[in-house]
Every structure is written in C-alpha cells, then in structure tokens.
Motif scaffolding. Sequence first.
Motif, PDB file in Angstrom:
ATOM      1  N   THR A 159       0.820  -1.213   0.000  1.00 34.61           N
ATOM      2  CA  THR A 159       0.000   0.000   0.000  1.00 34.61           C
ATOM      3  C   THR A 159       0.855   1.264   0.000  1.00 34.61           C
ATOM      4  O   THR A 159       0.630   2.174  -0.792  1.00 34.61           O
ATOM      5  CB  THR A 159      -0.898   0.022   1.259  1.00 34.61           C
ATOM      6  N   LEU A 160       1.851   1.306   0.897  1.00 39.07           N
ATOM      7  CA  LEU A 160       2.618   2.554   1.043  1.00 39.07           C
ATOM      8  C   LEU A 160       3.505   2.848  -0.170  1.00 39.07           C
ATOM      9  O   LEU A 160       3.671   3.988  -0.564  1.00 39.07           O
ATOM     10  CB  LEU A 160       3.525   2.480   2.278  1.00 39.07           C
ATOM     11  N   HIS A 161       4.111   1.796  -0.721  1.00 40.20           N
ATOM     12  CA  HIS A 161       5.051   1.940  -1.835  1.00 40.20           C
ATOM     13  C   HIS A 161       6.196   2.888  -1.480  1.00 40.20           C
ATOM     14  O   HIS A 161       6.521   3.827  -2.219  1.00 40.20           O
ATOM     15  CB  HIS A 161       4.313   2.447  -3.089  1.00 40.20           C
ATOM     16  N   SER A 162       6.809   2.623  -0.334  1.00 36.94           N
ATOM     17  CA  SER A 162       7.942   3.458   0.063  1.00 36.94           C
ATOM     18  C   SER A 162       9.255   2.915  -0.497  1.00 36.94           C
ATOM     19  O   SER A 162      10.224   3.669  -0.631  1.00 36.94           O
ATOM     20  CB  SER A 162       8.019   3.577   1.585  1.00 36.94           C
ATOM     21  N   PHE A 163       9.303   1.632  -0.825  1.00 36.86           N
ATOM     22  CA  PHE A 163      10.531   1.047  -1.376  1.00 36.86           C
ATOM     23  C   PHE A 163      10.410   0.851  -2.886  1.00 36.86           C
ATOM     24  O   PHE A 163       9.368   0.431  -3.379  1.00 36.86           O
ATOM     25  CB  PHE A 163      10.813  -0.321  -0.725  1.00 36.86           C
ATOM     26  N   LEU A 164      11.513   1.119  -3.592  1.00 31.63           N
ATOM     27  CA  LEU A 164      11.601   0.773  -5.011  1.00 31.63           C
ATOM     28  C   LEU A 164      12.316  -0.555  -5.191  1.00 31.63           C
ATOM     29  O   LEU A 164      12.121  -1.247  -6.178  1.00 31.63           O
ATOM     30  CB  LEU A 164      12.354   1.862  -5.786  1.00 31.63           C
ATOM     31  N   HIS A 165      13.191  -0.867  -4.243  1.00 34.07           N
ATOM     32  CA  HIS A 165      13.974  -2.092  -4.366  1.00 34.07           C
ATOM     33  C   HIS A 165      14.310  -2.603  -2.972  1.00 34.07           C
ATOM     34  O   HIS A 165      14.827  -1.843  -2.146  1.00 34.07           O
ATOM     35  CB  HIS A 165      15.263  -1.805  -5.148  1.00 34.07           C
ATOM     36  N   VAL A 166      13.999  -3.846  -2.706  1.00 31.48           N
ATOM     37  CA  VAL A 166      14.373  -4.463  -1.427  1.00 31.48           C
ATOM     38  C   VAL A 166      15.518  -5.432  -1.710  1.00 31.48           C
ATOM     39  O   VAL A 166      15.400  -6.312  -2.564  1.00 31.48           O
ATOM     40  CB  VAL A 166      13.181  -5.185  -0.781  1.00 31.48           C
ATOM     41  N   ALA A 167      16.629  -5.245  -1.013  1.00 28.26           N
ATOM     42  CA  ALA A 167      17.855  -6.009  -1.295  1.00 28.26           C
ATOM     43  C   ALA A 167      18.052  -7.064  -0.215  1.00 28.26           C
ATOM     44  O   ALA A 167      18.976  -6.989   0.592  1.00 28.26           O
ATOM     45  CB  ALA A 167      19.049  -5.060  -1.354  1.00 28.26           C
ATOM     46  N   GLU A 168      17.163  -8.060  -0.212  1.00 26.67           N
ATOM     47  CA  GLU A 168      17.161  -9.020   0.892  1.00 26.67           C
ATOM     48  C   GLU A 168      18.488  -9.779   0.994  1.00 26.67           C
ATOM     49  O   GLU A 168      19.017  -9.955   2.103  1.00 26.67           O
ATOM     50  CB  GLU A 168      15.991 -10.005   0.737  1.00 26.67           C
ATOM     51  N   ASP A 169      19.034 -10.209  -0.137  1.00 24.18           N
ATOM     52  CA  ASP A 169      20.234 -11.061  -0.083  1.00 24.18           C
ATOM     53  C   ASP A 169      21.438 -10.312   0.500  1.00 24.18           C
ATOM     54  O   ASP A 169      22.116 -10.818   1.397  1.00 24.18           O
ATOM     55  CB  ASP A 169      20.579 -11.581  -1.485  1.00 24.18           C
ATOM     56  N   THR A 170      21.698  -9.112  -0.043  1.00 26.67           N
ATOM     57  CA  THR A 170      22.873  -8.384   0.462  1.00 26.67           C
ATOM     58  C   THR A 170      22.631  -7.925   1.898  1.00 26.67           C
ATOM     59  O   THR A 170      23.571  -7.866   2.703  1.00 26.67           O
ATOM     60  CB  THR A 170      23.215  -7.177  -0.434  1.00 26.67           C
ATOM     61  N   ALA A 171      21.374  -7.604   2.220  1.00 27.69           N
ATOM     62  CA  ALA A 171      21.073  -7.188   3.591  1.00 27.69           C
ATOM     63  C   ALA A 171      21.301  -8.353   4.560  1.00 27.69           C
ATOM     64  O   ALA A 171      21.869  -8.178   5.646  1.00 27.69           O
ATOM     65  CB  ALA A 171      19.632  -6.692   3.687  1.00 27.69           C
ATOM     66  N   ARG A 172      20.887  -9.557   4.136  1.00 25.78           N
ATOM     67  CA  ARG A 172      21.065 -10.704   5.018  1.00 25.78           C
ATOM     68  C   ARG A 172      22.555 -11.005   5.233  1.00 25.78           C
ATOM     69  O   ARG A 172      22.992 -11.297   6.345  1.00 25.78           O
ATOM     70  CB  ARG A 172      20.339 -11.940   4.454  1.00 25.78           C
ATOM     71  N   ALA A 173      23.324 -10.873   4.168  1.00 22.28           N
ATOM     72  CA  ALA A 173      24.771 -11.092   4.312  1.00 22.28           C
ATOM     73  C   ALA A 173      25.370 -10.079   5.285  1.00 22.28           C
ATOM     74  O   ALA A 173      26.192 -10.437   6.149  1.00 22.28           O
ATOM     75  CB  ALA A 173      25.446 -10.994   2.945  1.00 22.28           C
ATOM     76  N   ALA A 174      24.938  -8.819   5.181  1.00 17.60           N
ATOM     77  CA  ALA A 174      25.461  -7.776   6.091  1.00 17.60           C
ATOM     78  C   ALA A 174      25.011  -8.054   7.525  1.00 17.60           C
ATOM     79  O   ALA A 174      25.788  -7.874   8.480  1.00 17.60           O
ATOM     80  CB  ALA A 174      24.977  -6.400   5.638  1.00 17.60           C
TER      81      ALA A 174
END
Lengths: 122, 483
Positions: free
Chosen positions: B36-51
């Motif tokens: 609904t909000l559409h605040s993200f254009l791209h969610v970087a789950e893989d790199t975020a999980r590695a970090a």
Amino acid sequence: MVTQKTGHSRALWSRGPRYAKVEDVMGAGSQPRSLVPQIADLARLALTDDEEKRLSLEFQRIVEYVDQVQKVQAPAEPLTATISGVRQVLRDDAVTSSPLADALLHCSPETEQRHVRVPPVL
Amino acid sequence: MPSVIRDLHERLLRRETTAEGLLDQSLAAIRDKDETLHSFLHVAEDTARAAARRADEEFQAGREELPLLAGIPCAIKDMICVAGLPATAGSRVLDGFVPPYDATVIERLKDHDAVIVGKTNLDEFAMGSSTEHSAFGPTRNPYDEALVPGGSSGGSAAAVAANLVPYALGTDTGGSIRQPASFCGVVGLKPTYGRVSRYGMIAFASSFDQAGPLTRTVEDAAIVYEAIAGEDPRDGTTLPGSVPSVRAALEAGVQGLRLGVPEEYFAEEGVDPNVARTVRHALGVLAGLGAEVREVSLPLTGVALAVYYILATAEASTNLARYDGVRFGRRVPGRTLDDVYRRTRGTGFGAEVKRRILLGTFALSAGYADQYYRKAAAVRQAIAREYAQAFETVDILLSPATPEVAFRIGEKLQDPLRMYASDILSVPMNVAGAPALVVPCGSVDGLPVGLQIIAPLGREDLLFRVGAAYERRRSETEGKKDP
C-alpha cells in the motif's frame, strides 16, 4: 544585448550553427512562452506537440514567478561566488588508474572493444 | 524520547535479538505494509542478510565498542549509489543502471556495519514535494493513504514513520528531507552545505544538495549524522577538518539560548494559521525551558523560492545533460547520435524534470543569463548575508517546516507553482547553506506538524541542543502518536 559574457555560455553555444541562440530566434526580451521549442532544442529534449503546448503555458507562469528576483537590489557577485567558500583541492600530480574503469564501461547500453558504441554523428 | 537506535544496539549487545532478527522484522513489515505505502523501489534481501550475518558474527565474537549502527536495518533514498543495487533516481532514464561503486555516505554506513535493506521511492531526480513525480508511482502517507508523504525523500520518510526501518537517508536540495519529515511526523536533518560528501549522490543541483538522516528521534538523527558527516577527498566542496561531536549537545538544554522567530515565516501567503499556531505553541514550550525568544526580520524570505528555482534548475540542466543514452541507463535508438540524445531524453524524463531542464536552460542561455542566472546568484549572496546578520543577534531561528500539513494525492500535480510553494519555508536554508532540523511538534486535524530549527553554518550542535530539549519536554507532557 548581453551575450557570451561568461565562459559558461560560450561553451553552450560553440557547438556549431545548428543550435541557434535563443535570442537569434526570438529576439531578447520576447515572450518566454514562445521560447519553449528553441530551449527544448538546446536541451536536446524531444517533446510531443501536447507536451510542448502544456509546457509552454506552464513555462510562462513559472518565468513570471521567478521574475520577482529583478525587484531585489543586490550587488553583482563574481560567478564563482559560493555559499561555503572556495578552496583549491588538488591531488598529487601522479598517474593513477581506477579499478572501476571496466565496470563503468559495462554500464553503457552498447560497447565494442572497450569503447562506447554510438550511431554516426551525422 | 529514547533513541530507537541506541535501544536496538543495547538489545543486540545483551543478545536479546540479532541483526538477522531485526532484518526479518523489517522485511516482514515491508511485506505487510509496503504494497500500500510503496515506500521502497527495491528491497535487497540477499545483500542485507549477508550484512546482518556479518554484524551478528561481530556481536557473537564479543568485539568491544561495536558501532551504534552495527546490525541495524536502514533504507537509502534511491538518489544515492549503493554498489550492486539498481539506482533509478525515480526515473526511467536510468533503466538498468547498477552502479559499481558506493557513495561515500554508504561506505561510511558500511564501515559502521549498517544493514541496508533497500532503496526508497522519490520524486524523479529529487524534483518534487510529494513523490508523485516518481516514474514508479507515488508513495502514500502512513497517517492517511489518500495523502502524499511529501517529497522528494517521501519513501524514506514513510518507511521510517511506518516503522519499516529505524532510520533512512534522504537528500535535501530545497527541503526534500525536511518537508517529508514534517508530513510524516519524523525527525529530518539537512546538514550544513559541505558537511556531508556528495560523492556517489546523483547530482540534481550541486551547490544545494546535501544528504541527511530521517529518524524517529533527535538522538537517532545525531547518531546517523555523526556516522556520515566529514571531509571527503572525492568531494572538493566538503568542509575541511574534523566534524565537531554533537552528542554532548543533546543534554545541554536551552537555558540562556537566544531563539529568533522570523515573522516572515509565519506570515507568508499560504501558511495555514493552524500550523502557525502549533509552532508558536512549541516556541512557548522552549521559552518555558529557559530560552529567550525574540522576533527577528528576514525580509528576503519571500524571494528565496524564486532564487532557488532559477539557480537549482540551471544546475540541474547541466547536471542532467549526462543522461543522453550513451554511457548508462536507457538508450532509445536513432539514426544519428543527436536522434539518440533527443529520443532518450524525451522519453526517459518525466514532465517535472523536463520543466526544470527547460527553465534552467533558459536561465543560462545567452541573452537571459545576466537577467536570471547572475541576478539570482547575486540575490542568493544577499540572502546568505541576511541570515549571517540575523545570527549576530540570535543563536537559532525557529519556524514551521512547511506551510501546511500533508495534502491529498493529485491535489497539486497539475499546478507546478502550487507544488513549488510547498517548499517556501525550507528552500531558504539551501539557498543560504545553513543546517536545519525538523522535529514533530504537534498536529492539525490529526496530521503531523514539524518545527524547523535553523542554525548558523557548521553549528549542527545547536540544532541538536534545541531539538533534543524540545523533544524531551514534549514526550514528558504529550507522548507521541504513531500512525
């Protein structure tokens, strides 16, 4: 007539006869509305007829709004005037190489033998 | 208000949670609310999980003095390059562009073991006050989905306000951190021009652009600011020398500070009397804490928006010349190179970006450059002098952050000048280079109002002094309403 007083504008107009000066086309001081096709040409922006019509109307209103700066008395400033002050920033005069060169080249839509490929100029 | 970041840091240290656990919470909240909000254009789950896993290893190893941001999720306005993640600037003209390098602010966050969850929505090339100019559709305000979150950092503000992430980075060229912070009821900081490196930030108007944090508390803003600020050899406009710490200022209080109230900021056409009243109430709170409140006058306030729209568009018209289909992003084929330029730009840029390129090209063109560009540059210096003079008699200036609370999606889209007027109270600080902090200070019709705190160049410490004292007092007396 105020033309080419700055290096900035000189560079803008030095690209050959195809890109006419705005004032050559319209005469300095003419209605800004009618300038939009010429300015779009200078800015290399292809506009549809509808866009040109709408942007022309909006452009006139916006120029009328920003014209209020003319009312303010302010001493002329050098073109290099900045808010934060100028300081000369130089790196060592030595050859360096960027490890990013290939990666940056790879961002181009079309490359050939480590060159960016584009269609003919003419 | 207790710092959200500090609280999470302490929970990580006590092993009550993990960085990966915090990331999962953030991802779940995004899944739940962001359709609904559409605040993200791209969610970087893989790199975020590695970090996050790297940060968890640090915590498990019991490394001493882990940075406060270690393992804590954050979001980045998609105007700032993160290596390996798509960078769009909210524009179709950058289709397919994945920068191979980090902006300096991103390098610094990564040095602090931050976890970057993704890139947030924005008006195209940060040109706008509502995120409606994003080529990917608008973001909605977490307080009311029919309303805009402000802009251009609307995605970052909405993501923080809706608790999708504890903090986010935005960029502010004419109010693009502060106006959405105000509309979404969060804290937003625009640092002094030159305090934060612009290297790796997609350029809009280079003499105005600054990156800064959007957070839930004033202390959080101070923590993120200290992590990202500082001289950078890759940005020659960064201020030399070390950045004075602002953390001590959080506890210093406002006793004896001289707070200036520029009447022009309350009297501008379009300033909602209810917003003005709410901000005046906040001034009363600060006076009650021992500050001295004085009226000051800044007569050039009204012309700052016109100055901004000449200079910023002039800079934008040159900065955006690089989007021509040659080196990155979209290329629309053509018979000649010139055809490629025109078609790529004609189809790649949206209406607002075209408006500003046209205005900027006009303001720089032979025959008009003296009348517009040079004149505006001279008035800009006069405005900066006016601020400097005001700060000879007061320590801080206070004003509303925006003339009105969040407006409806679509309300101003067809009227560029009305949209521009939304920034009339925030633009002057970019024109003068001054730092400013926006702190929530109440509501009108259930929608947040922001108090804007303005300091002399390089005095972010004063912003945090006033902001923290006000926030502390407000949370004691009122509490804070969540969306």
